[in-house]
Design an enzyme around this catalytic site. Structure first.
Site: not given
Length: 354
Positions: A35, A66, A39, A69
């Site tokens: 991330c 992810c 995030c 994000c």
């Protein structure tokens, strides 16, 4: 790129500080995703975080982006290659070709081979092999027999799985015999519950984990094994992310944290590699005899040779040769001393539910 120090990165993640986006990325070992610092996902436990200076490093360490994000952002090329990787994961049992995979990314076979390796660190074929090996290990953790796990993970035979490692040797036999000439090996030392530990790695993965009484003797040992290699003390910004790997292994030894699943640069004879690959399938808290290992690798008369291969293992704990005992149940030998072997087995048994 130089990352901020670990304390700063942890604070940025806790505060979801968008100003740090692009300066580093973090992976969560319990979810397998990486991330941006900003995030909005619930913050993971500090011991489950891994830090990376760029997207490629996170991907090469086995983390996927992810979906909340979107750390890959508008990087179209990387996103296309991630799509190819996801396709490989979904069709791991199939015979895949560079031509077919290239069509998915809109690239020629040769171009796909190059850019895929640039981003992931391995070819599409080796990536497929790694996914199969990961599934094999997961099947074992879920209680399946070794034979069932082999076929469930997409391998066509028992012999195939123990041959996979021979295609992932980072240093060629010629290079190894010449003392690592032309290789760059990063290393780091740390004091653990088992004494001083050194971890060393090439750009392919960890090639050595050794234990000793002091740091200088371990550095001397590395020099003896690879006298012609360029040896460098690891820094956080250097690849591979050796400082993070050794910290995770130290936490595993000293605090009972999870054993880090890091890339390995295994080198040895074909028989040794077959033994070491099998050792990776022995679960924490379990042990086998040298004879049982020999049976499983389809070399029933080679129990003594199995013992010798265990003694030649340079990657302690990550390749768990400490889980192999003599046929009568005695500890047998251990390269780093029987006290360490006994301590490792005692700690693993205490973590395993009875």
């Amino acid at each position: 790129m130089t990352m901020p120090n670990e304390g700063t990165m942890k604070a940025a993640i806790k505060n979801r500080d968008k100003s740090f986006d692009g300066q580093f990325y973090y992976g969560v070992i319990t979810t397998g995703v990486f991330c941006n610092p900003s995030c909005p996902t619930k913050t993971a436990k500090p011991e489950n975080l891994r830090f990376f200076p760029d997207i490629e490093s996170a991907i090469q360490a086995g983390f996927r982006p992810c979906k909340r994000c979107e750390p890959v952002g508008e990087n179209t090329r990387t996103q296309k290659l991630i799509d190819v990787a996801r396709y490989i994961e979904q069709h791991v049992e199939d015979k895949l070709t560079l031509t077919g995979l290239g069509k998915l990314a809109g690239l020629s076979p040769s171009r796909l081979q190059k850019v895929f390796k640039d981003v992931f660190g391995v070819s599409p074929k080796h990536y497929q092999d790694a996914v199969r090996m990961s599934r094999f290990k997961d099947s074992l953790k879920n209680g399946e027999s070794i034979t069932d796990a082999i076929y469930a993970s997409g391998f066509s035979s028992v012999s195939r799985i123990y041959g996979e490692g021979t295609r992932n040797i980072g240093m060629t036999p010629k290079s190894y015999q010449s003392g690592g000439e032309g290789e760059v090996i990063h290393y780091a030392c740390r004091e653990t519950a088992l004494g001083y530990m050194m971890m060393a790695a090439t750009d392919k993965g960890v090639c050595s984990v050794q234990f000793g009484d002091d740091e200088q003797s371990l550095i001397a040992l590395l020099s003896e094994e690879f006298p012609k290699a360029t040896r460098k003390l690891s820094e956080a910004q250097d690849k591979p992310e050796l400082d993070h790997w050794i910290r995770a292994l130290d936490q595993h030894i000293s605090q009972g944290g999870p054993r880090p699943d890091v890339p390995l640069d295994i080198r040895g004879t074909a028989f040794q590699i077959k033994v070491w690959q099998f050792l990776l399938s022995i679960k924490e808290g379990e042990v086998m005899s040298y004879g049982e290992v020999a049976e499983h690798i389809e070399k029933p008369q080679a129990a003594r040779a199995v013992g010798t291969a265990c003694g030649k293992n340079r990657i302690g704990i990550l390749i768990p040769c400490h889980r192999v005992l003599r046929n009568d149940g005695a500890l047998g030998g251990y390269r780093w001393g029987l006290e360490r072997k006994q301590a490792l087995l005692k700690k693993e048994r205490s973590k395993t539910p009875s």
